[in-house]
Design an enzyme around this catalytic site. Structure first.
Site, PDB file in Angstrom:
ATOM      1  N   GLU A 190      86.633 -12.525  12.229  1.00  0.00           N
ATOM      2  CA  GLU A 190      87.559 -13.620  12.481  1.00  0.00           C
ATOM      3  C   GLU A 190      88.765 -13.364  11.583  1.00  0.00           C
ATOM      4  OE1 GLU A 190      86.766 -15.896  14.783  1.00  0.00           O
ATOM      5  OE2 GLU A 190      88.023 -17.645  14.365  1.00  0.00           O
ATOM      6  N   GLU A 241      76.289 -18.919   8.293  1.00  0.00           N
ATOM      7  CA  GLU A 241      77.570 -18.367   7.836  1.00  0.00           C
ATOM      8  C   GLU A 241      78.679 -19.390   7.938  1.00  0.00           C
ATOM      9  OE1 GLU A 241      78.720 -14.715   9.757  1.00  0.00           O
ATOM     10  OE2 GLU A 241      76.632 -14.068   9.882  1.00  0.00           O
ATOM     11  N   LYS A 248      76.602 -23.387  16.482  1.00  0.00           N
ATOM     12  CA  LYS A 248      77.691 -23.861  15.624  1.00  0.00           C
ATOM     13  C   LYS A 248      77.446 -25.311  15.236  1.00  0.00           C
ATOM     14  CE  LYS A 248      80.488 -24.351  19.741  1.00  0.00           C
ATOM     15  NZ  LYS A 248      81.694 -24.062  20.451  1.00  0.00           N
ATOM     16  N   ARG A 301      76.468 -17.337  26.075  1.00  0.00           N
ATOM     17  CA  ARG A 301      76.431 -18.437  25.130  1.00  0.00           C
ATOM     18  C   ARG A 301      74.969 -18.839  25.025  1.00  0.00           C
ATOM     19  NH1 ARG A 301      80.335 -21.654  23.254  1.00  0.00           N
ATOM     20  NH2 ARG A 301      81.911 -21.181  24.799  1.00  0.00           N
ATOM     21  N   PHE A 303      81.801 -10.251  10.724  1.00  0.00           N
ATOM     22  CA  PHE A 303      80.494 -10.903  10.883  1.00  0.00           C
ATOM     23  C   PHE A 303      79.521 -10.166  11.793  1.00  0.00           C
ATOM     24  CE2 PHE A 303      83.364 -13.255  13.847  1.00  0.00           C
ATOM     25  CZ  PHE A 303      82.724 -12.994  15.053  1.00  0.00           C
ATOM     26  N   LYS A 347      81.976 -20.867   9.274  1.00  0.00           N
ATOM     27  CA  LYS A 347      82.659 -20.692  10.565  1.00  0.00           C
ATOM     28  C   LYS A 347      84.159 -20.772  10.302  1.00  0.00           C
ATOM     29  CE  LYS A 347      82.602 -22.142  15.422  1.00  0.00           C
ATOM     30  NZ  LYS A 347      83.990 -22.072  15.755  1.00  0.00           N
TER      31      LYS A 347
HETATM   32  P1  ATP Z   1      85.451 -22.858  19.150  1.00  0.00           P
HETATM   33  O1  ATP Z   1      86.541 -23.207  20.075  1.00  0.00           O
HETATM   34  O2  ATP Z   1      84.575 -24.011  18.794  1.00  0.00           O
HETATM   35  O3  ATP Z   1      85.865 -22.023  17.982  1.00  0.00           O
HETATM   36  P2  ATP Z   1      84.509 -20.770  20.862  1.00  0.00           P
HETATM   37  O4  ATP Z   1      84.148 -21.263  22.206  1.00  0.00           O
HETATM   38  O5  ATP Z   1      85.716 -19.953  20.659  1.00  0.00           O
HETATM   39  O6  ATP Z   1      84.438 -21.994  19.870  1.00  0.00           O
HETATM   40  P3  ATP Z   1      81.949 -20.549  19.954  1.00  0.00           P
HETATM   41  O7  ATP Z   1      80.867 -19.867  20.657  1.00  0.00           O
HETATM   42  O8  ATP Z   1      81.944 -21.989  20.077  1.00  0.00           O
HETATM   43  O9  ATP Z   1      83.310 -19.929  20.403  1.00  0.00           O
HETATM   44  O10 ATP Z   1      81.915 -20.230  18.424  1.00  0.00           O
HETATM   45  C1  ATP Z   1      81.954 -18.933  18.034  1.00  0.00           C
HETATM   46  C2  ATP Z   1      83.337 -18.624  17.527  1.00  0.00           C
HETATM   47  O11 ATP Z   1      83.447 -18.920  16.154  1.00  0.00           O
HETATM   48  C3  ATP Z   1      83.561 -17.154  17.624  1.00  0.00           C
HETATM   49  O12 ATP Z   1      84.166 -16.850  18.845  1.00  0.00           O
HETATM   50  C4  ATP Z   1      84.417 -16.802  16.443  1.00  0.00           C
HETATM   51  O13 ATP Z   1      85.767 -16.775  16.870  1.00  0.00           O
HETATM   52  C5  ATP Z   1      84.272 -17.970  15.503  1.00  0.00           C
HETATM   53  N1  ATP Z   1      83.649 -17.633  14.217  1.00  0.00           N
HETATM   54  C6  ATP Z   1      84.122 -18.002  13.006  1.00  0.00           C
HETATM   55  N2  ATP Z   1      83.328 -17.598  12.027  1.00  0.00           N
HETATM   56  C7  ATP Z   1      82.295 -16.942  12.603  1.00  0.00           C
HETATM   57  C8  ATP Z   1      81.130 -16.305  12.092  1.00  0.00           C
HETATM   58  N3  ATP Z   1      80.852 -16.258  10.780  1.00  0.00           N
HETATM   59  N4  ATP Z   1      80.285 -15.747  12.995  1.00  0.00           N
HETATM   60  C9  ATP Z   1      80.533 -15.789  14.315  1.00  0.00           C
HETATM   61  N5  ATP Z   1      81.620 -16.383  14.851  1.00  0.00           N
HETATM   62  C10 ATP Z   1      82.500 -16.968  14.004  1.00  0.00           C
END
Ligand code: ATP
Length: 589
Positions: A299, A247, A422, A416, A339, A249
């Site tokens: 998001e 998907e 990602k 996690r 999502f 991001k």
């Molecule tokens: P980052 O600071 O890199 O965005 P994070 O620590 O907030 O990461 P991660 O686990 O790294 O969180 O990445 C997941 C995050 O990406 C989610 O918390 C969400 O906010 C965002 N996101 C964006 N698009 C999507 C998607 N299609 N599916 C899931 N999460 C998504």
């Protein structure tokens, strides 16, 4: 239970520099706490009165707390500011000033935990015009009744800064020790309810069975599932058994939306209730989600009024100003990309596979200008994955998230893991991703930076052992106003000794309670005898360090210290870096 008893445990916690001792002290405290008080004691130990999702905060700033100290002690304003500048902690100021006063008037009342807690509740509930005066009056009243030591801790609770080094996970570990069962079982209950008080009280009233019976509920936020990271399409497909739903991001704010008929609640990534900032989301959900009851994740991305294109997530800041929400809704519209679906009309979907959840989600989302489904495709080759990645970046996304579609692709609350991976666009240095690190110490500045802190000691989080490990000292990337801001922030989170949850070899000038999270980028990751991140994992006596670290300008106040990049992730990044270097060397040969 007398508040003095609780305060005596806080004294012991403050004095310890050892994590295991901290768990022992907490366990003793919990085994002495009457069951009906367990939730209150758990909240107060974290400097809170309710779980974050209730959206009711004490709302006492240091300034107001100092005013209360002044009222009760009768000290002059200049004395108070001097003492505050010296200690950076309202509690210590009260201890000194009320201590001096106590020598002349020795008449404290024996306050119970219930009484203090209900006064704190009154403070939290005071609202509208005159609220600040009401808070001040209640706080001054309690302070005039307690001993100086109790006053110190009450002030730390109301300002939300306990300086004990205790976090959610520490409490869960102590609970597991008292009530039996594993730390993981307590963590699961917490992940499903985001309510440490409820977990503590359930354990005390119903024992381990109560903890094992926790279920998700509409209206109670579930802690978010998070992604691991990788930097090539090949590695991703290897991890997901050759097939993944990939998907876009989106770079915005994560929302967990709970709908129960006409009621909509929005929770942030940290389970705070942010409904009031997004009236437009509430109406969009009411008109475009076809379900009576649902828990969904999306998001929220700011979009340009003129072009409809995605804007940087910083534009969401306009939604933080309480008074101008309507204006912000008009001027800074957002699009929601849904999502995930965790719950639908009486069915808990957290144990369903990803594709089952996605199919159910597709059925209830009626797309519109504001409401959309996240774009994604089933991918089986690295070429297709990279193509999707490039398209995503072109559209203004951060990259993609590859989601595993296997039998075990359930929604893992609070974890996690490799179910979600990602894959973000490259940064122009060897270290290809930014990390979120926690400030654990500070060093006095010199030259132009005299009077402020010149560098900060940063740590990653070891989530298995609930400790922080140093990984670099960062002094670049700070603008003048950042230095000013972080100097003040460090001062108000200063500790007299390293946090009991910190592992460090380096000596900082000032120790800091692990709460401040900053985004850092560096040139590369190296082995280091002076840092403790993932110590001994690669070479005995060595940890990992980030070379040439720089602050990116992104202060992650949306994160708790426990949400920081983990030591394990940095270790993974180091290993991948080695692989890239090896590949380059063999290419050059
Ligand atoms: P980052 O600071 O890199 O965005 P994070 O620590 O907030 O990461 P991660 O686990 O790294 O969180 O990445 C997941 C995050 O990406 C989610 O918390 C969400 O906010 C965002 N996101 C964006 N698009 C999507 C998607 N299609 N599916 C899931 N999460 C998504």
């Amino acid at each position: 239970m007398l508040f003095a008893v609780l305060a005596s445990y806080y004294e012991k916690l403050e004095a310890t520099t050892k994590r295991l001792e901290m768990i022992d002290i907490l366990s003793e405290l919990f085994s002495k706490t009457p069951p009906e008080l367990m939730d209150k004691v758990a909240y107060m130990t974290l400097g809170e009165v309710y779980p974050a999702y209730r959206g009711l905060e004490l709302g006492v700033a240091e300034k107001l707390a100092l005013k209360a100290v002044q009222r009760v002690s009768g000290a002059r304003e200049t004395t108070i500011s001097q003492l505050y500048a010296q200690h950076g902690d309202v509690g210590s100021v009260a201890l000194i000033l009320l201590g001096q006063k106590a020598q002349t008037t020795l008449s404290f009342q024996e306050l119970t935990v219930e009484y203090v807690y209900s006064s704190l509740e009154q403070i939290a509930k005071a609202s509208g015009p005159g609220a600040q005066e009401t808070k001040l009056a209640i706080l001054s009243r309690i302070l005039s009744q307690t001993s100086p030591v109790e006053a110190k801790h009450i002030l730390r609770i109301v300002t939300g800064n306990m300086r004990l080094g205790v976090a959610d996970m520490t409490i869960l570990e102590a609970l597991a020790k008292v009530f039996g069962g594993s730390k993981e079982e307590f963590e699961r209950a917490y992940n499903l309810s985001s309510d440490i008080g409820l977990v503590a009280k359930t354990a005390a009233l119903e024992g381990l069975n109560g903890i094992r019976d926790f279920r998700i509920r509409v209206g109670v936020p579930v802690r978010c599932m998070l992604a691991e990271r990788l930097s090539t399409a090949e590695e991703i497909l290897l991890k997901t058994d050759g097939r993944a739903f990939v998907e876009h991001k989106y770079d915005g704010e994560r929302m967990q939306i709970h709908k129960s008929r006409e009621t909509v609640l929005i929770f942030s990534r940290r389970q705070e209730n942010i409904t009031s900032q997004y009236p437009d989301v509430v109406s969009a959900v009411l008109s475009n989600i076809e379900a009576d009851e649902a828990i969904m994740e999306c998001e929220a991305v700011p979009v340009s009024l003129d072009t409809g294109e995605m804007l940087p997530f910083q534009e969401l800041m306009h939604r933080r100003r309480k008074k101008e929400i309507e204006k912000a809704v008009e001027e800074y519209p957002i699009t929601l990309y849904f999502f995930d679906l965790l719950y639908l009309d009486g069915r808990d979907l957290t144990n369903s596979t990803f594709l089952e959840r996605r199919t159910a989600l597709e059925k209830i989302v009626k797309p519109s200008e504001t409401v959309k489904l996240s774009y994604g495709k089933l991918v089986t080759t690295p070429e297709d994955l990279d193509k999707l990645f490039n398209e995503a970046v072109e559209l203004g996304c951060e990259g993609v998230i590859a989601k595993s579609v296997g039998e075990d692709s359930v929604y893992r609350a609070g974890a996690r893991g490799w179910q979600w991976i990602k894959y973000k666009r490259d940064y122009r240095s060897e270290m290809i991703d930014t990390v979120d690190l926690v400030v654990v110490g500070a060093f006095h500045g010199r030259g132009r930076r005299t009077g402020r802190y010149g560098a900060l000691l940063m740590a990653s989080y070891d989530d298995e052992r609930d400790v922080f490990q140093t990984v670099c000292k960062v002094g670049s990337g700070f603008k003048d106003e950042d230095l000013e801001y972080f100097t003040n922030l460090v001062n108000s989170n200063r500790l007299g000794h390293p946090s009991p949850r910190l592992e460090t070899v380096l000596e900082a000038d000032v120790w800091v309670d692990p709460r401040i999270v900053l985004e850092i980028i560096g040139a590369e990751i190296t082995l280091s005898p002076t840092h403790t991140c993932a110590k001994d994992s690669i070479k005995a006596g060595h940890g990992l360090a980030i070379r040439f670290p720089r602050y990116t300008g992104r202060y992650r106040d949306d994160r708790k210290a426990e949400d920081a990049t983990t030591s394990k992730e940095i270790l993974e990044m180091y290993r991948r870096q080695l692989k890239r270097i090896e590949a380059k060397v063999s290419e050059e040969r």
